[in-house]
Design a protein around this motif. Structure first.
Motif, PDB file in Angstrom:
ATOM      1  N   THR A 108      68.376 -53.300  -1.479  1.00 50.22           N
ATOM      2  CA  THR A 108      67.603 -53.913  -2.517  1.00 50.22           C
ATOM      3  C   THR A 108      68.003 -55.481  -2.609  1.00 50.22           C
ATOM      4  O   THR A 108      67.315 -56.121  -3.271  1.00 50.22           O
ATOM      5  N   SER A 109      69.020 -55.742  -1.811  1.00 56.71           N
ATOM      6  CA  SER A 109      69.426 -57.237  -1.863  1.00 56.71           C
ATOM      7  C   SER A 109      69.993 -57.517  -0.385  1.00 56.71           C
ATOM      8  O   SER A 109      70.688 -56.476   0.060  1.00 56.71           O
ATOM      9  N   VAL A 110      70.040 -58.840  -0.429  1.00 53.44           N
ATOM     10  CA  VAL A 110      71.233 -59.160   0.804  1.00 53.44           C
ATOM     11  C   VAL A 110      72.692 -59.055   0.460  1.00 53.44           C
ATOM     12  O   VAL A 110      73.398 -58.622   1.327  1.00 53.44           O
ATOM     13  N   ALA A 111      72.920 -59.090  -0.774  1.00 56.26           N
ATOM     14  CA  ALA A 111      74.239 -58.713  -1.376  1.00 56.26           C
ATOM     15  C   ALA A 111      74.652 -57.289  -0.968  1.00 56.26           C
ATOM     16  O   ALA A 111      75.750 -56.982  -0.410  1.00 56.26           O
ATOM     17  N   GLN A 112      73.544 -56.322  -1.193  1.00 57.60           N
ATOM     18  CA  GLN A 112      73.952 -54.832  -0.693  1.00 57.60           C
ATOM     19  C   GLN A 112      74.059 -54.950   0.645  1.00 57.60           C
ATOM     20  O   GLN A 112      75.097 -54.108   1.276  1.00 57.60           O
ATOM     21  N   GLY A 113      73.379 -55.557   1.410  1.00 62.91           N
ATOM     22  CA  GLY A 113      73.417 -55.414   2.791  1.00 62.91           C
ATOM     23  C   GLY A 113      74.932 -56.376   3.367  1.00 62.91           C
ATOM     24  O   GLY A 113      75.374 -55.583   4.256  1.00 62.91           O
ATOM     25  N   LEU A 114      75.153 -57.278   2.887  1.00 60.64           N
ATOM     26  CA  LEU A 114      76.304 -57.819   3.046  1.00 60.64           C
ATOM     27  C   LEU A 114      77.763 -57.023   2.801  1.00 60.64           C
ATOM     28  O   LEU A 114      78.536 -56.772   3.655  1.00 60.64           O
ATOM     29  N   ARG A 122      55.660 -61.978   0.832  1.00 59.84           N
ATOM     30  CA  ARG A 122      55.108 -61.571  -0.513  1.00 59.84           C
ATOM     31  C   ARG A 122      55.274 -60.109  -1.061  1.00 59.84           C
ATOM     32  O   ARG A 122      54.275 -59.331  -1.432  1.00 59.84           O
ATOM     33  N   GLY A 123      56.429 -59.635  -0.712  1.00 56.92           N
ATOM     34  CA  GLY A 123      57.002 -58.355  -1.133  1.00 56.92           C
ATOM     35  C   GLY A 123      57.437 -58.111  -2.466  1.00 56.92           C
ATOM     36  O   GLY A 123      57.917 -56.858  -2.919  1.00 56.92           O
ATOM     37  N   GLY A 124      57.920 -59.132  -3.251  1.00 55.40           N
ATOM     38  CA  GLY A 124      58.437 -58.857  -4.538  1.00 55.40           C
ATOM     39  C   GLY A 124      59.995 -58.414  -4.577  1.00 55.40           C
ATOM     40  O   GLY A 124      60.403 -58.368  -3.599  1.00 55.40           O
ATOM     41  N   PRO A 125      60.362 -58.494  -5.985  1.00 48.37           N
ATOM     42  CA  PRO A 125      62.014 -58.258  -5.763  1.00 48.37           C
ATOM     43  C   PRO A 125      62.180 -56.833  -5.361  1.00 48.37           C
ATOM     44  O   PRO A 125      61.581 -55.844  -5.645  1.00 48.37           O
ATOM     45  N   GLY A 126      63.488 -56.670  -4.727  1.00 50.14           N
ATOM     46  CA  GLY A 126      64.145 -55.343  -4.258  1.00 50.14           C
ATOM     47  C   GLY A 126      63.656 -55.076  -3.326  1.00 50.14           C
ATOM     48  O   GLY A 126      64.540 -54.019  -2.541  1.00 50.14           O
ATOM     49  N   ALA A 127      62.800 -55.597  -2.301  1.00 51.94           N
ATOM     50  CA  ALA A 127      62.277 -54.960  -0.880  1.00 51.94           C
ATOM     51  C   ALA A 127      63.254 -55.868  -0.157  1.00 51.94           C
ATOM     52  O   ALA A 127      62.512 -56.862   0.386  1.00 51.94           O
ATOM     53  N   CYS A 128      64.357 -55.535   0.219  1.00 54.38           N
ATOM     54  CA  CYS A 128      65.225 -56.420   1.230  1.00 54.38           C
ATOM     55  C   CYS A 128      65.752 -55.212   2.428  1.00 54.38           C
ATOM     56  O   CYS A 128      65.213 -54.007   2.443  1.00 54.38           O
ATOM     57  N   TRP A 129      66.378 -55.715   3.262  1.00 54.10           N
ATOM     58  CA  TRP A 129      66.715 -55.097   4.507  1.00 54.10           C
ATOM     59  C   TRP A 129      67.877 -55.646   5.162  1.00 54.10           C
ATOM     60  O   TRP A 129      68.302 -56.909   5.120  1.00 54.10           O
ATOM     61  N   LEU A 130      68.472 -54.697   6.042  1.00 56.61           N
ATOM     62  CA  LEU A 130      69.578 -55.041   7.031  1.00 56.61           C
ATOM     63  C   LEU A 130      69.267 -54.459   8.394  1.00 56.61           C
ATOM     64  O   LEU A 130      68.972 -53.321   8.503  1.00 56.61           O
ATOM     65  N   PRO A 138      66.580 -43.725  -2.396  1.00 60.71           N
ATOM     66  CA  PRO A 138      66.165 -45.080  -2.243  1.00 60.71           C
ATOM     67  C   PRO A 138      64.972 -45.154  -3.270  1.00 60.71           C
ATOM     68  O   PRO A 138      64.360 -44.470  -3.892  1.00 60.71           O
ATOM     69  N   PRO A 139      64.683 -46.642  -3.449  1.00 56.58           N
ATOM     70  CA  PRO A 139      63.699 -47.066  -4.587  1.00 56.58           C
ATOM     71  C   PRO A 139      62.460 -47.218  -3.699  1.00 56.58           C
ATOM     72  O   PRO A 139      61.961 -48.180  -3.169  1.00 56.58           O
ATOM     73  N   ILE A 140      61.535 -46.037  -3.858  1.00 55.22           N
ATOM     74  CA  ILE A 140      60.581 -45.951  -2.955  1.00 55.22           C
ATOM     75  C   ILE A 140      59.475 -47.108  -2.990  1.00 55.22           C
ATOM     76  O   ILE A 140      58.706 -47.567  -2.315  1.00 55.22           O
ATOM     77  N   LEU A 141      58.904 -47.428  -4.512  1.00 51.22           N
ATOM     78  CA  LEU A 141      58.263 -48.385  -4.669  1.00 51.22           C
ATOM     79  C   LEU A 141      58.178 -49.657  -4.093  1.00 51.22           C
ATOM     80  O   LEU A 141      57.466 -50.594  -4.012  1.00 51.22           O
ATOM     81  N   THR A 142      59.591 -49.991  -3.697  1.00 48.63           N
ATOM     82  CA  THR A 142      59.777 -51.394  -3.138  1.00 48.63           C
ATOM     83  C   THR A 142      58.907 -51.450  -1.777  1.00 48.63           C
ATOM     84  O   THR A 142      58.494 -52.532  -1.272  1.00 48.63           O
ATOM     85  N   TYR A 143      59.053 -50.302  -1.027  1.00 50.86           N
ATOM     86  CA  TYR A 143      58.103 -50.115   0.323  1.00 50.86           C
ATOM     87  C   TYR A 143      56.796 -50.258  -0.107  1.00 50.86           C
ATOM     88  O   TYR A 143      55.997 -51.155   0.710  1.00 50.86           O
ATOM     89  N   ALA A 144      56.252 -49.922  -0.888  1.00 43.13           N
ATOM     90  CA  ALA A 144      54.670 -49.786  -1.369  1.00 43.13           C
ATOM     91  C   ALA A 144      54.526 -51.507  -1.616  1.00 43.13           C
ATOM     92  O   ALA A 144      53.448 -51.929  -1.077  1.00 43.13           O
ATOM     93  N   GLN A 145      55.428 -52.048  -2.480  1.00 44.09           N
ATOM     94  CA  GLN A 145      55.058 -53.504  -2.949  1.00 44.09           C
ATOM     95  C   GLN A 145      55.168 -54.648  -1.746  1.00 44.09           C
ATOM     96  O   GLN A 145      54.528 -55.508  -1.688  1.00 44.09           O
ATOM     97  N   ALA A 146      55.947 -53.983  -0.556  1.00 42.15           N
ATOM     98  CA  ALA A 146      56.078 -54.953   0.483  1.00 42.15           C
ATOM     99  C   ALA A 146      55.094 -54.871   1.516  1.00 42.15           C
ATOM    100  O   ALA A 146      54.834 -55.715   2.437  1.00 42.15           O
ATOM    101  N   MET A 147      54.414 -53.862   1.579  1.00 46.46           N
ATOM    102  CA  MET A 147      53.652 -53.468   2.958  1.00 46.46           C
ATOM    103  C   MET A 147      52.451 -54.409   2.995  1.00 46.46           C
ATOM    104  O   MET A 147      52.281 -54.887   4.283  1.00 46.46           O
TER     105      MET A 147
END
Length: 428
Positions: free
Chosen positions: A109-115, A243-251, A305-314
């Motif tokens: 959900t954030s780079v902080a979470q990934g780090l 253009r994926g909006g907040p919360g859609a992050c990755w590691l 997981p926060p499923i809607l973040t995948y939808a907003q990022a696709m």
């Protein structure tokens, strides 16, 4: 989640753009209609904060609605479609950053979470971490917090007098006692693309220190090959350029750190930041005696997981990948050069932060205007319906207004921006 072949017009629009360099006329005719809602809702605004929050496609709200509809119509059975959506998101992200294994992309959900996941995977309880003063606030805050609590010993490399960083200097600070290196590919305030990144990665490999690359201002801006870079980890998000909006992050995790699943050795690279979705079969509810991790990147998943973040990022990911980062990068540089030229003609100063001897300086997706009062300038620009943002350099304290055109920005808007900024400068 949607019917096969129905991508909201993206494939048709990109096909109509042709295969050559992007032009405003072609984008206006074929790509702009994909953004009819945001263009209608913000009519009259000149939006130059695309480096901060990307404008969404029409399809974005439709994708979110489809994901929610599954909840209404299928209740718990929606998880099958939702997990398919997660895999599709990971596949699009892998394509974006040149990663050959989609399962190596772990949604966060954030780079902080990934780090934190990476730090909490290190085999030592108090790792020595090397980073820079130019990192984004979240990364900086996480590292300082770990240091403050005695959970890490963090050393920061300072920039030069202009706030620029040199990969050769960073590489020279990596010795055998370093347990982790954290560095940005593109600095978030100045837009400086870190020179000699290959030396940093190579030196970290030489001493056996994993390296984490923050690609938030690189992924979606320029072509990247995670496979070729051979870094241990890369983190980023879809909030801005895709253009994926907040919360859609990755590691992204180098395959050398991806196990086959099961019970890992305690000194192997797996994280304490975990949950039931990191289990081999989360929906089996098997309560084994030992840790039983999933294979590959799934072992780095956490709880529900926060499923809607995948939808907003696709939609944004699909459009970016379909057009191609080489073409988008070329068009972005063309727009930046045009804007810098217009500003120069009207006497407005722009700058590019670089190390000594770097010519030309490589930079990200936006133009920098140095200013002594960013808040006042941004407020005055907003009065003229021009939206941008400003940030202080973490090392020098110097403020910059950041201007980021994108594929929805008309040349006339660049001309208007230069005119307004010249008028505002003359009024001071």
């Amino acid at each position: 989640m949607r019917d096969a072949g129905d991508d909201g017009g993206i494939t048709e629009a990109v096909r109509a753009l042709g295969g050559g360099p992007l032009t405003e006329s072609a984008l206006r005719e074929h790509a702009w209609p994909l953004f009819s809602r945001v263009r209608r809702e913000t009519e009259g605004l000149i939006y130059l904060a695309n480096h901060s929050l990307g404008r969404p496609l029409d399809r974005t709200s439709q994708d979110i609605q489809l994901a929610v509809d599954r909840w209404y119509t299928e209740l718990g059975d929606a998880w099958g479609a939702w997990m398919d959506l997660q895999f599709a998101y990971r596949a699009q992200m892998a394509r974006l950053i040149g990663c050959s294994r989609p399962d190596a992309i772990v949604p966060k959900t954030s780079v902080a979470q990934g780090l934190r996941a990476v730090i909490n995977a290190l085999p030592t309880a108090r790792p020595r971490i090397l980073s820079t003063r130019g990192e984004f606030d979240s990364v900086d805050h996480v590292l300082k917090t770990y240091h403050h609590k005695g959970r890490a010993e963090v050393t920061f490399v300072e920039g030069n007098a202009d706030g620029a960083f040199d990969g050769k200097e960073i590489a020279g600070r990596i010795d055998g006692g370093i347990d982790l290196v954290v560095v940005s590919m593109t600095m978030f305030v100045t837009g400086q693309v870190l020179p000699h990144l290959d030396r940093v990665i190579a030196r970290a490999r030489d001493v056996g220190a994993p390296i984490v690359l923050d690609s938030y201002h690189a992924a979606g801006v320029m072509p990247i090959s995670f496979d070729d870079l051979d870094a241990d980890f890369m983190m980023g998000g879809n909030y801005k350029y895709t253009r994926g909006g907040p919360g859609a992050c990755w590691l992204a995790i180098n395959p050398r750190h991806l196990g086959e699943g099961g019970t890992p050795a305690c000194d192997s690279m797996f994280t304490l930041d975990t949950g039931w979705f990191a289990k081999r079969e989360p929906f089996a509810y098997d309560r084994s005696v030992a840790v039983d991790l999933a294979a590959g990147g799934d072992a780095w998943m956490e709880a529900t997981p926060p499923i809607l973040t995948y939808a907003q990022a696709m939609a944004g990911l699909e459009l970016t990948n379909a057009i191609g980062l080489d073409r988008l990068r070329a068009y972005s540089l063309e727009q930046q050069h045009r804007l810098e030229g217009l500003l120069s003609e009207t006497g407005v100063e722009t700058t590019r932060v670089a190390i000594e001897g770097q010519d030309p300086p490589r930079h990200g997706a936006y133009v920098l205007i140095p200013t002594t009062d960013a808040k006042a300038l941004l407020s005055a620009m907003e009065d003229h319906k021009i939206i941008a943002d400003g940030r202080p350099c973490p090392t020098t304290g110097r403020w910059y207004v950041r201007l980021c055109p994108d594929l929805l920005t008309a040349d006339g808007e660049l001309e208007r921006t230069a005119q307004v900024l010249a008028e505002l400068a003359a009024a001071v």
